[in-house]
Scaffold this active site. Sequence first.
Site, PDB file in Angstrom:
ATOM      1  N   GLU A 213       0.809  -1.228   0.000  1.00 19.99           N
ATOM      2  CA  GLU A 213       0.000   0.000   0.000  1.00 19.99           C
ATOM      3  C   GLU A 213       0.841   1.277   0.000  1.00 19.99           C
ATOM      4  O   GLU A 213       0.295   2.364   0.159  1.00 19.99           O
ATOM      5  CB  GLU A 213      -0.951   0.066   1.208  1.00 19.99           C
ATOM      6  N   GLY A 214       2.157   1.177  -0.104  1.00 19.12           N
ATOM      7  CA  GLY A 214       2.991   2.363   0.016  1.00 19.12           C
ATOM      8  C   GLY A 214       3.223   2.805   1.440  1.00 19.12           C
ATOM      9  O   GLY A 214       3.760   3.895   1.680  1.00 19.12           O
TER      10      GLY A 214
END
Length: 338
Positions: free
Chosen positions: A305-306
Amino acid sequence: MSASGLPFDDFRELLRNLPGPDAAALVAARERDAQLTKPPGALGRLEEIAFWLAAWTGRPPAVNRPLVAIFAGNHGVTRQGVTPFPSSVTAQMVENFAAGGAAINQICVTHDLGLKVFDLALDYPTGDITEEAALSERDCAATMAFGMEAIAGGTDLLCIGEMGIGNTTIAAAINLGLYGGTAEEWVGPGTGSEGEVLKRKIAAVERAVALHRDHLSDPLELMRRLGGREIAAMAGAILAARMQKVPVIIDGYVATAAAAILKAANPAALDHCLIGHVSGEPGHIRAIEKLGKTPLLALGMRLGEGTGAALAAGIVKAAAACHGGMATFAQAGVSNKD
């Protein structure tokens, strides 16, 4: 598309002609740092981060419009039973991002980061890499071009992340194809693969690399055969950022695999990038070492998801703030060393 009609040609040309760092901006940043109210080197890596920002933006270090870009894709290889989660979770998580309910949303709020999520044809998974190429050259190139749009609208720090059930299998296959070794060295649990599922994951990576072994010397060809849409889009985003003087923070195992494609094509392709963290995915530290990078954080995370890149963005923002906001010895009336 280039005049030759080959979809990858434009990207090959960009990779041959990457802009370098701004030497004058780097010198100016070092000169200012020497006058700040601290002993030389006292801020450790924060100082190096400030210099990195200056070199790759061409101006005094500052982070005013940071952005997290999440690329979401689905993978045909999930039909091999390599993950305990169904591919439908990818779209469900994209909806969760939009609703503000994911971990990345909370981190973005905490560090005042923008967030864009790119849905990459989730209803049309890529080809099963154990049986065929993930993408055609045309589709792969088009997805790279789409990824380049991540910086449209302006950003001065890009954090690269992803979402995709099955994509740690893809990352492991890319790393095995690039660096060799054994599938066991590159395959980890991902979203919770263990027991028989983990065995199937290892076997799938072995079969995929064996199937495509005669086509892996060209990094872009390797990507379109063993990769996925989020891999291609992340590679495109990193490349676009380089051309537009935007520094990049790369997230975890899957994002690092996308970055590795570019470095294999040009050893200098990731000079404008930092690795945000080393994840809990076992192959990630080995992949980072292959890139010659040192991650900013080590928190045992393996969410994707970063999230790791976004947390690291807080450190980069602090580095810029210290460099730009601290007083010099002359301004503060503090005696410098003799």
